[in-house]
Design a protein around this motif. Structure first.
Motif, mmCIF file in Angstrom:
data_model
loop_
_atom_site.group_PDB
_atom_site.id
_atom_site.type_symbol
_atom_site.label_atom_id
_atom_site.label_comp_id
_atom_site.label_asym_id
_atom_site.label_seq_id
_atom_site.Cartn_x
_atom_site.Cartn_y
_atom_site.Cartn_z
ATOM 1 N N THR A 1 -0.843 4.027 -2.207
ATOM 2 C CA THR A 1 -2.059 4.298 -1.594
ATOM 3 C C THR A 1 -1.741 5.202 -0.494
ATOM 4 O O THR A 1 -2.449 6.029 -0.461
ATOM 5 N N GLY B 1 0.912 -1.083 -0.054
ATOM 6 C CA GLY B 1 -0.030 -0.053 0.067
ATOM 7 C C GLY B 1 0.907 1.332 -0.038
ATOM 8 O O GLY B 1 0.374 2.254 0.491
ATOM 9 N N ARG C 1 -8.424 3.306 4.589
ATOM 10 C CA ARG C 1 -8.953 2.925 3.168
ATOM 11 C C ARG C 1 -10.515 2.670 2.949
ATOM 12 O O ARG C 1 -11.020 3.098 2.044
#
Length: 161
Positions: free
Chosen positions: A18, A15, A161
């Motif tokens: 992200t 991630g 998220r």
């Protein structure tokens, strides 16, 4: 505008991109710099300000052929436009494809030495360029893993998220 500098590294798929995207969303402004992303023929570099994209690596059989010229032109320009416009910079990601792109590597190292706000995703491997980048880094280096990512998001005050 906040002045902060984050350098995010860690294994593939944890991630990093992200997290970088979430960090950039804290600012109500455009970001300069670039993204590198896979596509059907290899990988492309995308300028965040213009959305221009060019290949940085093309599949040839079981290997990839690096396109150094893309780093030297689009890569350098995407960073320098952000500096000239005093915009925050995102570089996602720096790694091994650019090793022979001397002007690009020098630009990245120079900007990472002094510029902020800055978010850089660094491939989790060792080479001369990445080792130098880690050595000169002034800011927070985040080693993201599947085990610590929730705690890091929380510590940074980011929404899950």
């Amino acid at each position: 505008m906040n002045t902060y500098r984050y350098f995010i590294t860690g294994p593939v798929g944890v991630g990093k991109s992200t997290l970088a995207k979430k960090l950039t969303q804290r600012f109500q402004t455009s970001w300069g710099g670039f993204l590198s992303r896979p596509y059907e023929k290899g990988y492309v570099l995308i300028d965040l300000l213009t959305d221009e994209q060019e290949p940085i690596a093309i599949k040839q059989g079981n290997s990839l052929r690096t396109i150094t010229e893309t780093f030297e032109s689009l890569g350098v320009n995407s960073i320098m436009k952000a500096v000239e416009q005093n915009l925050p910079i995102l570089m996602d990601e720096v790694g091994r494809f650019e090793l022979k792109a001397e002007k690009f590597c020098a630009t990245v190292l120079n900007v990472c030495t002094y510029y902020s706000p800055l978010v850089v995703v660094i491939k989790d491997e060792r080479n001369e360029f990445l080792d130098t980048l880690r050595d000169i880094t002034i800011g927070e280096i985040i080693y993201l893993t599947k085990d610590n990512r929730e705690q890091i998001w929380e510590r940074l005050g980011l929404q899950k998220r």
